[in-house]
Write a protein that holds these residues in place. Sequence first.
Motif, short mmCIF file in Angstrom:
data_model
loop_
_atom_site.label_atom_id
_atom_site.label_comp_id
_atom_site.label_asym_id
_atom_site.label_seq_id
_atom_site.Cartn_x
_atom_site.Cartn_y
_atom_site.Cartn_z
N SER A 12 0.81 -1.22 0.00
CA SER A 12 0.00 0.00 0.00
C SER A 12 0.84 1.28 0.00
O SER A 12 0.30 2.38 -0.03
CB SER A 12 -0.91 0.01 1.23
OG SER A 12 -0.12 -0.01 2.41
N ALA A 13 2.16 1.13 0.02
CA ALA A 13 3.04 2.31 0.11
C ALA A 13 2.98 3.15 -1.17
O ALA A 13 2.84 2.63 -2.27
CB ALA A 13 4.47 1.87 0.36
N SER A 14 3.11 4.43 -0.98
CA SER A 14 3.23 5.36 -2.10
C SER A 14 4.70 5.40 -2.51
O SER A 14 5.56 5.70 -1.69
CB SER A 14 2.75 6.74 -1.67
OG SER A 14 2.97 7.66 -2.70
N LEU A 15 4.97 5.07 -3.76
CA LEU A 15 6.36 5.01 -4.23
C LEU A 15 6.69 6.20 -5.12
O LEU A 15 5.91 6.55 -6.00
CB LEU A 15 6.59 3.72 -5.02
CG LEU A 15 6.42 2.42 -4.25
CD1 LEU A 15 6.51 1.23 -5.20
CD2 LEU A 15 7.46 2.31 -3.17
N LYS A 16 7.86 6.78 -4.90
CA LYS A 16 8.32 7.89 -5.74
C LYS A 16 8.97 7.36 -7.02
O LYS A 16 9.04 8.07 -8.01
CB LYS A 16 9.31 8.76 -4.98
CG LYS A 16 8.67 9.50 -3.84
CD LYS A 16 9.67 10.38 -3.14
CE LYS A 16 8.99 11.14 -2.02
NZ LYS A 16 9.90 12.03 -1.34
N ILE A 17 9.48 6.13 -6.96
CA ILE A 17 10.07 5.47 -8.13
C ILE A 17 9.61 4.02 -8.11
O ILE A 17 9.35 3.46 -7.05
CB ILE A 17 11.61 5.53 -8.14
CG1 ILE A 17 12.19 4.87 -6.88
CG2 ILE A 17 12.12 6.94 -8.29
CD1 ILE A 17 13.70 4.73 -6.89
N PRO A 18 9.50 3.40 -9.29
CA PRO A 18 9.09 1.99 -9.29
C PRO A 18 10.24 1.11 -8.82
O PRO A 18 11.41 1.40 -9.09
CB PRO A 18 8.76 1.73 -10.77
CG PRO A 18 9.55 2.73 -11.52
CD PRO A 18 9.66 3.94 -10.63
N SER A 61 9.71 5.01 1.48
CA SER A 61 8.45 4.27 1.41
C SER A 61 8.44 3.04 2.30
O SER A 61 7.41 2.39 2.45
CB SER A 61 8.20 3.84 -0.04
OG SER A 61 8.10 4.97 -0.87
N ALA A 62 9.58 2.69 2.87
CA ALA A 62 9.69 1.48 3.67
C ALA A 62 9.31 1.73 5.12
O ALA A 62 9.31 2.88 5.59
CB ALA A 62 11.13 0.94 3.61
N VAL A 63 8.98 0.65 5.80
CA VAL A 63 8.74 0.70 7.24
C VAL A 63 9.78 -0.18 7.92
O VAL A 63 10.31 -1.12 7.33
CB VAL A 63 7.31 0.26 7.61
CG1 VAL A 63 6.29 1.25 7.07
CG2 VAL A 63 7.01 -1.15 7.10
N HIS A 69 7.39 -5.41 11.44
CA HIS A 69 6.84 -6.64 12.05
C HIS A 69 5.34 -6.74 11.82
O HIS A 69 4.82 -7.82 11.54
CB HIS A 69 7.15 -6.70 13.55
CG HIS A 69 8.56 -7.03 13.85
ND1 HIS A 69 9.00 -8.32 14.01
CD2 HIS A 69 9.65 -6.24 14.02
CE1 HIS A 69 10.30 -8.31 14.27
NE2 HIS A 69 10.71 -7.06 14.28
N ASN A 70 4.65 -5.61 11.92
CA ASN A 70 3.20 -5.60 11.70
C ASN A 70 2.86 -6.00 10.26
O ASN A 70 1.90 -6.74 10.03
CB ASN A 70 2.61 -4.24 12.04
CG ASN A 70 2.66 -3.94 13.52
OD1 ASN A 70 2.73 -4.85 14.34
ND2 ASN A 70 2.64 -2.67 13.86
N VAL A 71 3.62 -5.50 9.30
CA VAL A 71 3.39 -5.85 7.89
C VAL A 71 3.61 -7.35 7.69
O VAL A 71 2.81 -8.04 7.04
CB VAL A 71 4.30 -5.03 6.95
CG1 VAL A 71 4.24 -5.55 5.53
CG2 VAL A 71 3.91 -3.56 7.00
N ILE A 72 4.70 -7.87 8.24
CA ILE A 72 5.01 -9.30 8.11
C ILE A 72 3.93 -10.16 8.77
O ILE A 72 3.46 -11.14 8.19
CB ILE A 72 6.40 -9.61 8.70
CG1 ILE A 72 7.48 -8.95 7.85
CG2 ILE A 72 6.63 -11.12 8.80
CD1 ILE A 72 8.85 -8.93 8.50
#
Length: 82
Positions: A12-18, A61-63, A69-72
């Motif tokens: 769901s992250a907004s990415l500035k680059i692919p 864009s990373a957590v 841990h929540n994403v995993i």
Amino acid sequence: MDTVELGIVPLSASLKIPPGAGFWIYDDRQVVTETWHAELWLDDASSVETYLRTWKTLQESAVYGADAHNVINAARRALASR
């Protein structure tokens, strides 16, 4: 390892680059990346700087930590319910 940083880029992250091919940065002096046909070892300053800028952009864009841990855990729960 204190020299390794692991971040997760949520779907769901907004990415500035692919996101592109994976790469590894070693001591800000060398980058190893893979293409369809070769593994490239880059050590010229211009190429390394390009990958450092790419990394810094993707980092935004990373957590990390508890958020990672929540994403995993959410992914594990989703897989377990199938």
